[in-house]
Design an enzyme around this catalytic site. Structure first.
Site, PDB file in Angstrom:
ATOM      1  N   ARG A  60     -94.294 -28.692 -21.666  1.00  0.00           N
ATOM      2  CA  ARG A  60     -95.241 -28.835 -22.781  1.00  0.00           C
ATOM      3  C   ARG A  60     -94.683 -28.259 -24.073  1.00  0.00           C
ATOM      4  O   ARG A  60     -95.029 -28.696 -25.166  1.00  0.00           O
ATOM      5  CB  ARG A  60     -96.578 -28.199 -22.407  1.00  0.00           C
ATOM      6  CG  ARG A  60     -97.280 -28.987 -21.316  1.00  0.00           C
ATOM      7  CD  ARG A  60     -98.504 -28.290 -20.826  1.00  0.00           C
ATOM      8  NE  ARG A  60     -98.299 -27.580 -19.588  1.00  0.00           N
ATOM      9  CZ  ARG A  60     -98.949 -26.482 -19.234  1.00  0.00           C
ATOM     10  NH1 ARG A  60     -99.823 -25.959 -20.045  1.00  0.00           N
ATOM     11  NH2 ARG A  60     -98.713 -25.927 -18.072  1.00  0.00           N
ATOM     12  N   GLU A  97     -98.309 -17.600 -13.282  1.00  0.00           N
ATOM     13  CA  GLU A  97     -99.702 -17.379 -12.856  1.00  0.00           C
ATOM     14  C   GLU A  97     -99.946 -18.104 -11.533  1.00  0.00           C
ATOM     15  O   GLU A  97    -100.718 -17.666 -10.702  1.00  0.00           O
ATOM     16  CB  GLU A  97    -100.631 -17.928 -13.950  1.00  0.00           C
ATOM     17  CG  GLU A  97    -102.097 -17.630 -13.746  1.00  0.00           C
ATOM     18  CD  GLU A  97    -102.965 -18.283 -14.804  1.00  0.00           C
ATOM     19  OE1 GLU A  97    -102.452 -19.024 -15.647  1.00  0.00           O
ATOM     20  OE2 GLU A  97    -104.184 -18.050 -14.753  1.00  0.00           O
TER      21      GLU A  97
HETATM   22  O1  PRP Z   1     -96.784 -16.979 -19.372  1.00  0.00           O
HETATM   23  P1  PRP Z   1     -96.542 -17.647 -18.030  1.00  0.00           P
HETATM   24  O2  PRP Z   1     -97.394 -17.068 -16.947  1.00  0.00           O
HETATM   25  O3  PRP Z   1     -95.118 -17.676 -17.675  1.00  0.00           O
HETATM   26  O4  PRP Z   1     -97.066 -19.150 -18.146  1.00  0.00           O
HETATM   27  C1  PRP Z   1     -96.847 -19.972 -19.259  1.00  0.00           C
HETATM   28  C2  PRP Z   1     -96.108 -21.212 -18.876  1.00  0.00           C
HETATM   29  O5  PRP Z   1     -96.840 -21.959 -17.888  1.00  0.00           O
HETATM   30  C3  PRP Z   1     -96.933 -23.317 -18.310  1.00  0.00           C
HETATM   31  O6  PRP Z   1     -95.851 -24.075 -17.908  1.00  0.00           O
HETATM   32  P2  PRP Z   1     -95.611 -24.629 -16.438  1.00  0.00           P
HETATM   33  O7  PRP Z   1     -94.587 -23.764 -15.778  1.00  0.00           O
HETATM   34  O8  PRP Z   1     -96.922 -24.802 -15.759  1.00  0.00           O
HETATM   35  O9  PRP Z   1     -94.871 -25.999 -16.693  1.00  0.00           O
HETATM   36  P3  PRP Z   1     -95.212 -27.361 -17.480  1.00  0.00           P
HETATM   37  O10 PRP Z   1     -95.193 -27.069 -18.970  1.00  0.00           O
HETATM   38  O11 PRP Z   1     -94.074 -28.237 -17.090  1.00  0.00           O
HETATM   39  O12 PRP Z   1     -96.550 -27.865 -17.025  1.00  0.00           O
HETATM   40  C4  PRP Z   1     -96.930 -23.216 -19.819  1.00  0.00           C
HETATM   41  O13 PRP Z   1     -96.575 -24.438 -20.415  1.00  0.00           O
HETATM   42  C5  PRP Z   1     -95.933 -22.125 -20.070  1.00  0.00           C
HETATM   43  O14 PRP Z   1     -94.607 -22.615 -20.103  1.00  0.00           O
HETATM   44  N1  ADE Z   2    -104.236 -21.099 -17.523  1.00  0.00           N
HETATM   45  C1  ADE Z   2    -103.230 -21.842 -17.988  1.00  0.00           C
HETATM   46  N2  ADE Z   2    -103.476 -22.969 -18.678  1.00  0.00           N
HETATM   47  C2  ADE Z   2    -102.445 -23.705 -19.142  1.00  0.00           C
HETATM   48  N3  ADE Z   2    -101.180 -23.399 -18.984  1.00  0.00           N
HETATM   49  C3  ADE Z   2    -100.891 -22.282 -18.304  1.00  0.00           C
HETATM   50  N4  ADE Z   2     -99.723 -21.718 -17.994  1.00  0.00           N
HETATM   51  C4  ADE Z   2     -99.984 -20.609 -17.285  1.00  0.00           C
HETATM   52  N5  ADE Z   2    -101.291 -20.421 -17.151  1.00  0.00           N
HETATM   53  C5  ADE Z   2    -101.882 -21.461 -17.782  1.00  0.00           C
END
Ligand code: PRP
Ligand code: ADE
Length: 172
Positions: A60, A97
């Protein structure tokens, strides 16, 4: 469009991707041309002026990072999940998370001394952003800041980013 109105388009999805997690979905914000512009311009305001490159976190963060780089003339470097890059300079693993993950930095994308801002959509536990900063620094880059749209302060992400300039457009 005012930033507040743009961020009002944010969607909250309970129990995704697993029970107990409230997923903060930026999709409706990005899908609106005026809201997208408002968010990207607001991110730029906090970017330290000497910054040359946006390090954008898969996946994202790519959307925001590319828009920021194009609109404001920064180069864009993707920090990718494993198995996607043909040539990897460094890899860092971290906890999320909802699980564990790794990020990789492409070979030759960041040169020593380059000023780099890390961009992502969400700061939750901070594991991802901390890993992104570590990757940039392993390549000799200088992290000028971490910019996100949404911060989830309850998850304590800033504790992983002590001493860094962290900017969030919205804390929820
Ligand atoms: O602060 P944190 O606990 O590390 O979480 C934040 C990360 O989690 C989500 O990505 P995700 O790994 O879900 O991947 P995506 O963007 O490909 O959906 C979000 O886009 C951040 O990169
Ligand atoms: N609660 C949440 N919503 C969207 N992106 C996330 N990445 C980690 N936690 C998230």
């Amino acid at each position: 469009m005012k930033l507040e109105r743009a961020l009002g388009l944010l969607r909250e999805v309970p129990d995704f991707p697993q029970p107990g997690v409230v997923f903060r979905d930026l999709t409706p914000v990005l899908a609106d041309p005026d809201a997208l512009r408002a968010v990207v311009d607001a991110l730029q305001v906090h970017v330290e002026p000497s910054t040359q490159v946006v390090a954008a976190v898969e996946s994202r963060g790519f959307l925001l990072g590319a828009a920021l780089g194009y609109g404001w003339r920064y180069g864009v470097v993707p920090l990718r999940k494993p198995g996607k890059l043909p040539a990897v300079a460094h890899r860092v693993s971290y906890d999320l998370e909802y699980g564990a993950a790794s990020l990789e930095l492409p070979e030759g994308a960041i040169t020593p001394g380059q000023k780099v801002v890390v961009v992502d959509d969400v700061l939750a536990t901070g594991g991802t952003a901390a890993a992104a900063c570590e990757l940039v620094e392993r390549a000799g880059g200088v992290v000028t800041g971490v910019s996100v749209v949404i911060e989830l302060p309850a998850l304590g992400g800033r504790a992983h980013l002590t001493g860094r300039q962290v900017h969030a457009l919205l804390a929820v």
